[in-house]
Design a protein around this motif. Structure first.
Motif, PDB file in Angstrom:
ATOM      1  N   TYR A 134      46.937  54.191 -68.539  1.00  0.00           N
ATOM      2  CA  TYR A 134      47.647  52.922 -68.332  1.00  0.00           C
ATOM      3  C   TYR A 134      47.505  52.465 -66.883  1.00  0.00           C
ATOM      4  O   TYR A 134      47.230  51.297 -66.623  1.00  0.00           O
ATOM      5  CB  TYR A 134      49.142  53.055 -68.680  1.00  0.00           C
ATOM      6  N   LEU A 135      47.691  53.382 -65.967  1.00  0.00           N
ATOM      7  CA  LEU A 135      47.590  53.045 -64.548  1.00  0.00           C
ATOM      8  C   LEU A 135      46.177  52.569 -64.212  1.00  0.00           C
ATOM      9  O   LEU A 135      46.009  51.566 -63.521  1.00  0.00           O
ATOM     10  CB  LEU A 135      47.982  54.228 -63.675  1.00  0.00           C
ATOM     11  N   ALA A 136      45.176  53.258 -64.713  1.00  0.00           N
ATOM     12  CA  ALA A 136      43.785  52.873 -64.446  1.00  0.00           C
ATOM     13  C   ALA A 136      43.498  51.479 -64.986  1.00  0.00           C
ATOM     14  O   ALA A 136      42.815  50.684 -64.331  1.00  0.00           O
ATOM     15  CB  ALA A 136      42.831  53.891 -65.059  1.00  0.00           C
ATOM     16  N   ASP A 137      44.033  51.161 -66.163  1.00  0.00           N
ATOM     17  CA  ASP A 137      43.816  49.834 -66.742  1.00  0.00           C
ATOM     18  C   ASP A 137      44.499  48.760 -65.892  1.00  0.00           C
ATOM     19  O   ASP A 137      43.911  47.719 -65.622  1.00  0.00           O
ATOM     20  CB  ASP A 137      44.311  49.780 -68.184  1.00  0.00           C
ATOM     21  N   VAL A 138      45.717  49.013 -65.471  1.00  0.00           N
ATOM     22  CA  VAL A 138      46.433  48.048 -64.625  1.00  0.00           C
ATOM     23  C   VAL A 138      45.677  47.859 -63.314  1.00  0.00           C
ATOM     24  O   VAL A 138      45.537  46.730 -62.824  1.00  0.00           O
ATOM     25  CB  VAL A 138      47.889  48.497 -64.362  1.00  0.00           C
ATOM     26  N   GLN A 139      45.163  48.935 -62.750  1.00  0.00           N
ATOM     27  CA  GLN A 139      44.479  48.860 -61.463  1.00  0.00           C
ATOM     28  C   GLN A 139      43.153  48.101 -61.527  1.00  0.00           C
ATOM     29  O   GLN A 139      42.631  47.708 -60.498  1.00  0.00           O
ATOM     30  CB  GLN A 139      44.290  50.254 -60.872  1.00  0.00           C
ATOM     31  N   LYS A 140      42.641  47.838 -62.733  1.00  0.00           N
ATOM     32  CA  LYS A 140      41.464  46.964 -62.857  1.00  0.00           C
ATOM     33  C   LYS A 140      41.823  45.547 -62.417  1.00  0.00           C
ATOM     34  O   LYS A 140      40.978  44.798 -61.958  1.00  0.00           O
ATOM     35  CB  LYS A 140      40.970  46.911 -64.307  1.00  0.00           C
ATOM     36  N   TYR A 141      43.092  45.186 -62.557  1.00  0.00           N
ATOM     37  CA  TYR A 141      43.557  43.842 -62.231  1.00  0.00           C
ATOM     38  C   TYR A 141      44.391  43.790 -60.953  1.00  0.00           C
ATOM     39  O   TYR A 141      44.537  42.742 -60.347  1.00  0.00           O
ATOM     40  CB  TYR A 141      44.377  43.266 -63.400  1.00  0.00           C
ATOM     41  N   ASP A 142      44.981  44.917 -60.575  1.00  0.00           N
ATOM     42  CA  ASP A 142      45.773  45.001 -59.350  1.00  0.00           C
ATOM     43  C   ASP A 142      45.579  46.383 -58.745  1.00  0.00           C
ATOM     44  O   ASP A 142      46.246  47.337 -59.150  1.00  0.00           O
ATOM     45  CB  ASP A 142      47.254  44.746 -59.642  1.00  0.00           C
ATOM     46  N   ALA A 143      44.674  46.457 -57.792  1.00  0.00           N
ATOM     47  CA  ALA A 143      44.331  47.747 -57.178  1.00  0.00           C
ATOM     48  C   ALA A 143      45.518  48.399 -56.485  1.00  0.00           C
ATOM     49  O   ALA A 143      45.523  49.607 -56.271  1.00  0.00           O
ATOM     50  CB  ALA A 143      43.186  47.563 -56.189  1.00  0.00           C
ATOM     51  N   THR A 144      46.550  47.626 -56.154  1.00  0.00           N
ATOM     52  CA  THR A 144      47.706  48.177 -55.448  1.00  0.00           C
ATOM     53  C   THR A 144      48.811  48.652 -56.391  1.00  0.00           C
ATOM     54  O   THR A 144      49.863  49.097 -55.926  1.00  0.00           O
ATOM     55  CB  THR A 144      48.298  47.136 -54.474  1.00  0.00           C
ATOM     56  N   ALA A 145      48.592  48.559 -57.685  1.00  0.00           N
ATOM     57  CA  ALA A 145      49.613  48.989 -58.650  1.00  0.00           C
ATOM     58  C   ALA A 145      49.928  50.461 -58.440  1.00  0.00           C
ATOM     59  O   ALA A 145      49.037  51.269 -58.196  1.00  0.00           O
ATOM     60  CB  ALA A 145      49.121  48.747 -60.070  1.00  0.00           C
ATOM     61  N   ASN A 146      51.215  50.786 -58.571  1.00  0.00           N
ATOM     62  CA  ASN A 146      51.581  52.186 -58.399  1.00  0.00           C
ATOM     63  C   ASN A 146      52.075  52.788 -59.714  1.00  0.00           C
ATOM     64  O   ASN A 146      52.530  52.083 -60.608  1.00  0.00           O
ATOM     65  CB  ASN A 146      52.612  52.371 -57.277  1.00  0.00           C
ATOM     66  N   ALA A 147      51.973  54.098 -59.798  1.00  0.00           N
ATOM     67  CA  ALA A 147      52.296  54.823 -61.026  1.00  0.00           C
ATOM     68  C   ALA A 147      53.750  54.649 -61.436  1.00  0.00           C
ATOM     69  O   ALA A 147      54.057  54.560 -62.626  1.00  0.00           O
ATOM     70  CB  ALA A 147      51.965  56.297 -60.857  1.00  0.00           C
ATOM     71  N   GLU A 148      54.649  54.584 -60.480  1.00  0.00           N
ATOM     72  CA  GLU A 148      56.081  54.469 -60.790  1.00  0.00           C
ATOM     73  C   GLU A 148      56.380  53.165 -61.535  1.00  0.00           C
ATOM     74  O   GLU A 148      57.108  53.170 -62.532  1.00  0.00           O
ATOM     75  CB  GLU A 148      56.899  54.535 -59.499  1.00  0.00           C
ATOM     76  N   THR A 149      55.824  52.075 -61.081  1.00  0.00           N
ATOM     77  CA  THR A 149      56.046  50.783 -61.717  1.00  0.00           C
ATOM     78  C   THR A 149      55.449  50.760 -63.121  1.00  0.00           C
ATOM     79  O   THR A 149      56.095  50.316 -64.072  1.00  0.00           O
ATOM     80  CB  THR A 149      55.444  49.644 -60.863  1.00  0.00           C
ATOM     81  N   VAL A 150      54.238  51.252 -63.254  1.00  0.00           N
ATOM     82  CA  VAL A 150      53.582  51.291 -64.567  1.00  0.00           C
ATOM     83  C   VAL A 150      54.370  52.190 -65.509  1.00  0.00           C
ATOM     84  O   VAL A 150      54.569  51.856 -66.683  1.00  0.00           O
ATOM     85  CB  VAL A 150      52.112  51.745 -64.426  1.00  0.00           C
ATOM     86  N   ASP A 151      54.846  53.307 -65.012  1.00  0.00           N
ATOM     87  CA  ASP A 151      55.636  54.233 -65.833  1.00  0.00           C
ATOM     88  C   ASP A 151      56.911  53.566 -66.358  1.00  0.00           C
ATOM     89  O   ASP A 151      57.309  53.800 -67.498  1.00  0.00           O
ATOM     90  CB  ASP A 151      55.984  55.486 -65.030  1.00  0.00           C
ATOM     91  N   LYS A 152      57.533  52.724 -65.566  1.00  0.00           N
ATOM     92  CA  LYS A 152      58.739  52.018 -66.014  1.00  0.00           C
ATOM     93  C   LYS A 152      58.426  51.081 -67.179  1.00  0.00           C
ATOM     94  O   LYS A 152      59.215  50.956 -68.108  1.00  0.00           O
ATOM     95  CB  LYS A 152      59.364  51.246 -64.855  1.00  0.00           C
ATOM     96  N   ILE A 153      57.268  50.443 -67.139  1.00  0.00           N
ATOM     97  CA  ILE A 153      56.865  49.564 -68.241  1.00  0.00           C
ATOM     98  C   ILE A 153      56.575  50.402 -69.483  1.00  0.00           C
ATOM     99  O   ILE A 153      56.994  50.049 -70.590  1.00  0.00           O
ATOM    100  CB  ILE A 153      55.655  48.696 -67.851  1.00  0.00           C
ATOM    101  N   VAL A 154      55.890  51.523 -69.307  1.00  0.00           N
ATOM    102  CA  VAL A 154      55.585  52.409 -70.428  1.00  0.00           C
ATOM    103  C   VAL A 154      56.881  52.880 -71.086  1.00  0.00           C
ATOM    104  O   VAL A 154      57.012  52.854 -72.313  1.00  0.00           O
ATOM    105  CB  VAL A 154      54.724  53.610 -69.969  1.00  0.00           C
ATOM    106  N   LYS A 155      57.858  53.275 -70.293  1.00  0.00           N
ATOM    107  CA  LYS A 155      59.143  53.718 -70.843  1.00  0.00           C
ATOM    108  C   LYS A 155      59.866  52.578 -71.542  1.00  0.00           C
ATOM    109  O   LYS A 155      60.487  52.775 -72.580  1.00  0.00           O
ATOM    110  CB  LYS A 155      60.010  54.313 -69.734  1.00  0.00           C
TER     111      LYS A 155
END
Length: 103
Positions: free
Chosen positions: A4-25
């Motif tokens: 998930y993080l790798a996919d988000v980082q295709k569009y926003d290289a500064t995305a962090n794991a904590e933020t992505v994890d909150k969306i996943v949860k």
């Protein structure tokens, strides 16, 4: 989670794991099915769900036109991706709303 993080980082290289994890949860069980883990920009009902449940309910946005405009912008941004990850889509909508810190 790393996918998930790798996919988000295709569009926003500064995305962090904590933020992505909150969306996943937040999405939880919806990510278990391939169909529900993806967003279809050609399905008006799907986009209405994103507007109502994510933009308005989660973030309290009251301007439907603003939500629709942002959703359309994200659809255009992800146009080259045939399988639009719901996590990435929701992340980009939250980012354009300026609500990443509200997650």
């Amino acid at each position: 989670m790393a996918d998930y993080l790798a996919d988000v980082q295709k569009y926003d290289a500064t995305a962090n794991a904590e933020t992505v994890d909150k969306i996943v949860k937040h999405l939880g069980i919806a990510l278990r099915s391939r169909d529900s883990s993806l967003v279809s920009c050609s399905d008006p009902d799907e986009l209405a769900r994103v507007r109502e449940k994510w933009c308005k309910k989660k973030f309290g946005e009251t301007d439907s036109a603003r939500c629709d405009s942002i959703i359309e912008m994200v659809c255009e941004t992800m146009a080259g991706d045939n399988s639009k990850s719901r996590v990435t889509f929701y992340y980009l909508v939250a980012k354009h709303l300026g609500k990443l810190t509200a997650l």
